[in-house]
Design a protein around this motif. Sequence first.
Motif, PDB file in Angstrom:
ATOM      1  N   GLY B  15       0.851  -1.194   0.000  1.00 28.12           N
ATOM      2  CA  GLY B  15       0.000   0.000   0.000  1.00 28.12           C
ATOM      3  C   GLY B  15       0.882   1.238   0.000  1.00 28.12           C
ATOM      4  N   HIS B  16       0.354   2.327   0.540  1.00 26.61           N
ATOM      5  CA  HIS B  16       1.102   3.588   0.473  1.00 26.61           C
ATOM      6  C   HIS B  16       2.272   3.598   1.449  1.00 26.61           C
ATOM      7  N   ALA B  17       2.113   2.948   2.591  1.00 27.20           N
ATOM      8  CA  ALA B  17       3.232   2.851   3.531  1.00 27.20           C
ATOM      9  C   ALA B  17       4.297   1.920   2.964  1.00 27.20           C
ATOM     10  N   GLY B  18       3.864   0.763   2.463  1.00 24.51           N
ATOM     11  CA  GLY B  18       4.795  -0.245   1.978  1.00 24.51           C
ATOM     12  C   GLY B  18       5.616   0.232   0.787  1.00 24.51           C
ATOM     13  N   THR B  19       4.953   0.897  -0.161  1.00 24.28           N
ATOM     14  CA  THR B  19       5.701   1.335  -1.346  1.00 24.28           C
ATOM     15  C   THR B  19       6.713   2.417  -0.979  1.00 24.28           C
ATOM     16  N   GLU B  20       6.322   3.375  -0.141  1.00 24.48           N
ATOM     17  CA  GLU B  20       7.290   4.416   0.247  1.00 24.48           C
ATOM     18  C   GLU B  20       8.432   3.822   1.061  1.00 24.48           C
ATOM     19  N   ALA B  21       8.111   2.821   1.909  1.00 24.04           N
ATOM     20  CA  ALA B  21       9.151   2.184   2.726  1.00 24.04           C
ATOM     21  C   ALA B  21      10.155   1.470   1.819  1.00 24.04           C
ATOM     22  N   ALA B  22       9.644   0.692   0.867  1.00 23.05           N
ATOM     23  CA  ALA B  22      10.521  -0.074  -0.011  1.00 23.05           C
ATOM     24  C   ALA B  22      11.367   0.863  -0.872  1.00 23.05           C
ATOM     25  N   LEU B  23      10.729   1.912  -1.394  1.00 15.55           N
ATOM     26  CA  LEU B  23      11.462   2.862  -2.242  1.00 15.55           C
ATOM     27  C   LEU B  23      12.548   3.581  -1.436  1.00 15.55           C
ATOM     28  N   ALA B  24      12.217   3.975  -0.223  1.00 17.65           N
ATOM     29  CA  ALA B  24      13.182   4.706   0.604  1.00 17.65           C
ATOM     30  C   ALA B  24      14.405   3.839   0.887  1.00 17.65           C
ATOM     31  N   ALA B  25      14.161   2.598   1.298  1.00 17.67           N
ATOM     32  CA  ALA B  25      15.277   1.708   1.619  1.00 17.67           C
ATOM     33  C   ALA B  25      16.132   1.482   0.372  1.00 17.67           C
ATOM     34  N   ALA B  26      15.475   1.253  -0.756  1.00 19.19           N
ATOM     35  CA  ALA B  26      16.219   0.990  -1.988  1.00 19.19           C
ATOM     36  C   ALA B  26      17.002   2.228  -2.437  1.00 19.19           C
ATOM     37  N   ARG B  27      16.389   3.411  -2.293  1.00 25.66           N
ATOM     38  CA  ARG B  27      17.103   4.649  -2.658  1.00 25.66           C
ATOM     39  C   ARG B  27      18.388   4.781  -1.855  1.00 25.66           C
ATOM     40  N   MET B  28      18.350   4.308  -0.613  1.00 28.70           N
ATOM     41  CA  MET B  28      19.528   4.434   0.237  1.00 28.70           C
ATOM     42  C   MET B  28      20.562   3.361  -0.064  1.00 28.70           C
ATOM     43  N   GLY B  29      20.269   2.519  -1.042  1.00 30.33           N
ATOM     44  CA  GLY B  29      21.283   1.614  -1.552  1.00 30.33           C
ATOM     45  C   GLY B  29      21.323   0.238  -0.914  1.00 30.33           C
ATOM     46  N   VAL B  30      20.313  -0.114  -0.098  1.00 36.76           N
ATOM     47  CA  VAL B  30      20.353  -1.458   0.474  1.00 36.76           C
ATOM     48  C   VAL B  30      19.427  -2.375  -0.321  1.00 36.76           C
ATOM     49  N   LYS B  31      19.742  -3.664  -0.289  1.00 37.32           N
ATOM     50  CA  LYS B  31      18.999  -4.650  -1.071  1.00 37.32           C
ATOM     51  C   LYS B  31      17.629  -4.875  -0.428  1.00 37.32           C
ATOM     52  N   THR B  32      16.581  -4.509  -1.153  1.00 38.20           N
ATOM     53  CA  THR B  32      15.246  -4.451  -0.560  1.00 38.20           C
ATOM     54  C   THR B  32      14.260  -5.354  -1.290  1.00 38.20           C
ATOM     55  N   LEU B  33      13.417  -6.048  -0.523  1.00 35.36           N
ATOM     56  CA  LEU B  33      12.367  -6.895  -1.100  1.00 35.36           C
ATOM     57  C   LEU B  33      11.003  -6.359  -0.681  1.00 35.36           C
ATOM     58  N   LEU B  34      10.127  -6.193  -1.669  1.00 32.99           N
ATOM     59  CA  LEU B  34       8.753  -5.806  -1.349  1.00 32.99           C
ATOM     60  C   LEU B  34       7.854  -7.020  -1.557  1.00 32.99           C
ATOM     61  N   LEU B  35       7.240  -7.490  -0.464  1.00 30.14           N
ATOM     62  CA  LEU B  35       6.355  -8.651  -0.516  1.00 30.14           C
ATOM     63  C   LEU B  35       4.911  -8.183  -0.457  1.00 30.14           C
ATOM     64  N   SER B  36       4.128  -8.568  -1.479  1.00 30.00           N
ATOM     65  CA  SER B  36       2.722  -8.182  -1.448  1.00 30.00           C
ATOM     66  C   SER B  36       1.881  -9.361  -1.907  1.00 30.00           C
ATOM     67  N   HIS B  37       0.681  -9.479  -1.363  1.00 34.97           N
ATOM     68  CA  HIS B  37      -0.151 -10.628  -1.744  1.00 34.97           C
ATOM     69  C   HIS B  37      -0.617 -10.501  -3.190  1.00 34.97           C
ATOM     70  N   ASN B  38      -0.525  -9.263  -3.746  1.00 36.82           N
ATOM     71  CA  ASN B  38      -0.982  -9.079  -5.123  1.00 36.82           C
ATOM     72  C   ASN B  38      -0.263  -7.893  -5.752  1.00 36.82           C
ATOM     73  N   ILE B  39       0.620  -8.172  -6.714  1.00 38.93           N
ATOM     74  CA  ILE B  39       1.385  -7.088  -7.352  1.00 38.93           C
ATOM     75  C   ILE B  39       0.469  -6.139  -8.124  1.00 38.93           C
ATOM     76  N   GLU B  40      -0.692  -6.639  -8.560  1.00 37.24           N
ATOM     77  CA  GLU B  40      -1.616  -5.784  -9.319  1.00 37.24           C
ATOM     78  C   GLU B  40      -2.186  -4.652  -8.465  1.00 37.24           C
ATOM     79  N   THR B  41      -2.186  -4.803  -7.150  1.00 33.28           N
ATOM     80  CA  THR B  41      -2.789  -3.757  -6.318  1.00 33.28           C
ATOM     81  C   THR B  41      -1.749  -2.875  -5.617  1.00 33.28           C
TER      82      THR B  41
END
Lengths: 455, 631
Positions: B15-41
């Motif tokens: 959702g909105h928290a998860g996407t910003e969290a994943a993007l922030a971590a990745a922007r800072m250069g660490v290897k990040t995984l975003l797990l979601s029950h449905n990539i379409e949403t």
Amino acid sequence: MQYSQDTIAAIATAQGRGGVGIVRVSGSLAAHIAQQILAVEPKPRYAHYGAFYAEEQQALDQGIALFFKSPHSFTGEDILELQGHGGPVILDMLLQRCVELGARLARPGEFSERAFLNDKLDLAQAEAIADLIEASSVQAARNALRSLQGEFSKQVHQLTEQLISLRIFVEAAIDFPEEEIDFLADGQILNQLTQLRESLTQVIHKAGQGVLLRDGMNVVIAGRPNAGKSSLLNALAGYEAAIVTDIAGTTRDTLKEHIHIDGMPLHITDTAGLRQTSDQVEQIGVERAVKAITAADRILLVVDTTSPEAADPFSLWPEFLQHAPDISKVTLIRNKIDLSGEQLAVDNFADGHCSISLSARQGQGIEALREHLKQCMGYQQTTESTFSARRRHLDALQQAQSFLENGYQQLTQVSAGELLAEDLRLAQQCLAEITGEFTADDLLGRIFSSFCIGK
Amino acid sequence: MDYPSRFDVIVIGGGHAGTEAALAAARMGVKTLLLSHNIETLGQMSCNPAIGGIGKSHLVKEIDALGGAMATATDYAGIQFRVLNSRKGPAVRATRAQADRILYKAAIRKILENQPNLWLFQQAVDDLIIEQDVVRGAVTQMGLRFFADNVVLTSGTFLGGTIHIGMENYSGGRAGDPPANTLAKRLRELPFRVARLKTGTPPRIDSRSVDFSKLIEQPGDTPLPVMSYLGKVEQHPRQISCWITHTNTKTHDIISSNLDRSPMYAGVIEGVGPRYCPSIEDKITRFADKDSHQVFLEPEGLETNELYPNGISTSLPFDVQLDLVRSMQGLENAYIMRPGYAIEYDYFDPRDLHYSLETKCVQGLFFAGQINGTTGYEEAGVQGLLAGSNAALRAQGKDSWHPTRDEAYLGVLIDDLLTMGTQEPYRMFTSRAEYRLILREDNADMRLTEKGRAIGLVDDVRWAAFETKREAIEREEQRLRSTWVRPNTAEGDALSSHFNIPLAHEYNLLNLLTRPEIDYAGLKAVTGTGVADQQVAEQIEIRTKYAGYITRQQGDIAKLKASESISIPADLDYTKISGLSKEVQLKLTDIKPTNLGQASRIPGVTPAAISLLLVQLKRRQANQNLEVSEQ
């Protein structure tokens, strides 16, 4: 440990006693305040003798000023001590001047607290400091409460309500612009603000005159009918405040008189004589007398030395002791010694009560009574008096007023609602010092219960 | 099985928290995984597709100032933009955009897929791997184990979600999505304090069944605003209007005669709903004297006929929903495409969190979004950014960060949550911020971008734009300060007559700008000099007009900073401090404030209690010094 401090000020001497009164200031602004009040640059550890100035070079008092440079002072901060001629009014004006120059009124125990935090007191004293803070905050709360009783409290609460209801309108207009409640645009807010300013000005005016706020010791004169209670009041007051007759039951209601003994305010309540009575009006008077006794700081129990009960008044009046909270608060006045021939005397008893033989009508022993009352006040003196509690309230009201004026200008001249909102928030912060805290969430709660929000 | 490679940060939820969290971590250069029950949403707007508004746009701009995605996605997806409070002062102005749900999701998906260091994986999470109070990874529905020492959980309303329509209820995470019940059950076994909240949505209406001639049109603003500091009007899709209708006495009668069929009123729902977003049942019961309420009909997109009727969220049964919608003007023949519903879900008491949003009882586990008791995309997004960046900092072995109350609405949000907890879904309002005049939507970049750059959240493009703007402001302010205007000169007379003010003596232009009658545009027109960049001009003007108030607030901030610099050890035993009342001891023990400033903001903690704490801390320190010197 780093901690920043604002500059604090307080009257450091006991109230109304002695020839010297001291205002103490501690903090980074002490030098600036000294410079403004003394009109010279203060020299550390040097006794400046001269005038203490208010604004526009008007002398408030004469005295000695001492300045201690940090860290060589009691608190470890810059300290200014102004030693003047005492008198509560002058001291209060001097304190007020320090506040105008940027100091804030010290909390009880705060000088010692700072001394401890700045390593000026050793660790062993920490416990004592903690006790002091605790005790003085309890005392301060009690005094603040006392200062807040009655009419004053009612008016401050009304003011606060008015202010909150105004803030509800302003904040709702800002936070919910799509809810058809833009009161900033219509005249409603200006009207409310104008009313609030008027009310606040009135309260400050009255409080300043001392109409609403009274401090000092509450003294109640009690006794059997015709024991000479009203004569005693008149003798203390110096003029005929109560009607004195030989007929028992002349004083049917409580009578209040405010007098000063060496500048210290005293509130004396003359009560109806305590007796069983079938007269309804008198009965009400007796009930009021009982109430006054329960709330008194000191009770002057008057007995007629010519009557039989003078032999052992306490055992004769068990019901009186039930009403009196504490025997040590009782002074037994053995009146009419001019008739009974008893000797003028002051005696202290083991149970804490005191006895004075005098003649109210002839004025014999009245001076001894005044001395005695002064002493009682001295004992009552604590770290923070009702007097400073009152000063604090007045100060808060005045600050609130200046924010309201500012906000008014913002609204009328620039129609800047968000700046009015800021000034109202600050004004409420000032009032909250008197009436207790009010959070942003409380405000939102009031908005939601007043308006239907919900786009 | 165990996934073959390790990650630095795992974010659960898209959702909105998860996407910003994943993007922030990745922007800072660490290897990040975003797990979601449905990539379409990913980036789905489950309620009204609108971003911003009072208090909320401030958060969006803060996300933007720290390099996040929400503002940019809004610029690509916004179909109606307005600046609310435009006639009030700049501190309370707020940009709001109605978004196209599909365009928004697409914009977020594009940003996610183009983010280096970020991997997406579709699978619901059933469990966390926790070893002795330290998180080690997550287990998905099919038993796949992912390992990382930092996990950000952003499960929104999915934890133990129950959907109510009338007396019927079933479990669900959001309309059309399954709840995360296994995970909820596992989390309830951990020592977190859990409670229930509730939120609602209105029925959605097919625009083809609406008579727009009977509605009030609400067009967007001209000129068109943008949301991101780097945003451009050209990024916006086609713009359309919103519409307004009203409830009436007939609507209210329908609702009141069916209250016994509302799960809220029949006592089926225990969760607490927000006071500021009441259901239509609530509005009519609590404000019985009002015989009409506004309803905004907001389009959900350019390519859909779905309309979101903002203001009538409800959990009444479907037949009542149909009647009440059709009782309103313009909606007489309305067709409902999706019924309204209320949803109840688990949230965790935010007082169990550190300021980094790491949980106090499981190291390396971070919570962000609705799981912490907030509501709203913006509140969720900004927490995601904070949690994600702190997870990355922890992976890098660096200290955590968070803005304070005087630096950002994000600072107000976390401090409120951590200090007071929340009893209803927490939403941002400007009145929550005591430094409102400093925390404006126009200066979020000035407040945060430099900090964001320092920890690696802000890329070169944004940084260059920011530095250019900041320098331009300083240069122009300097010019205004050193340009003097004298009375009885050509320029002085021109200014006098243009603004209709007398010039008593010599002034510099910055002085003149402090006057309420004088604006920057006018000054520029008369003197013929000035900057073209609107953002720069705006900053100079606002700073000058607010100068007096800002100075005073800065004085307050200095005091705040001082008390916040005195930290309180986590193991301090409040019950041993004599003089503190039982009530205060209890509150302090409950919240365990990290510094003296936070302690003083706990409701009920008195100045005397703070003094006692200070004395206690000092004593403790002196004792420790003594021990050290004896050794």
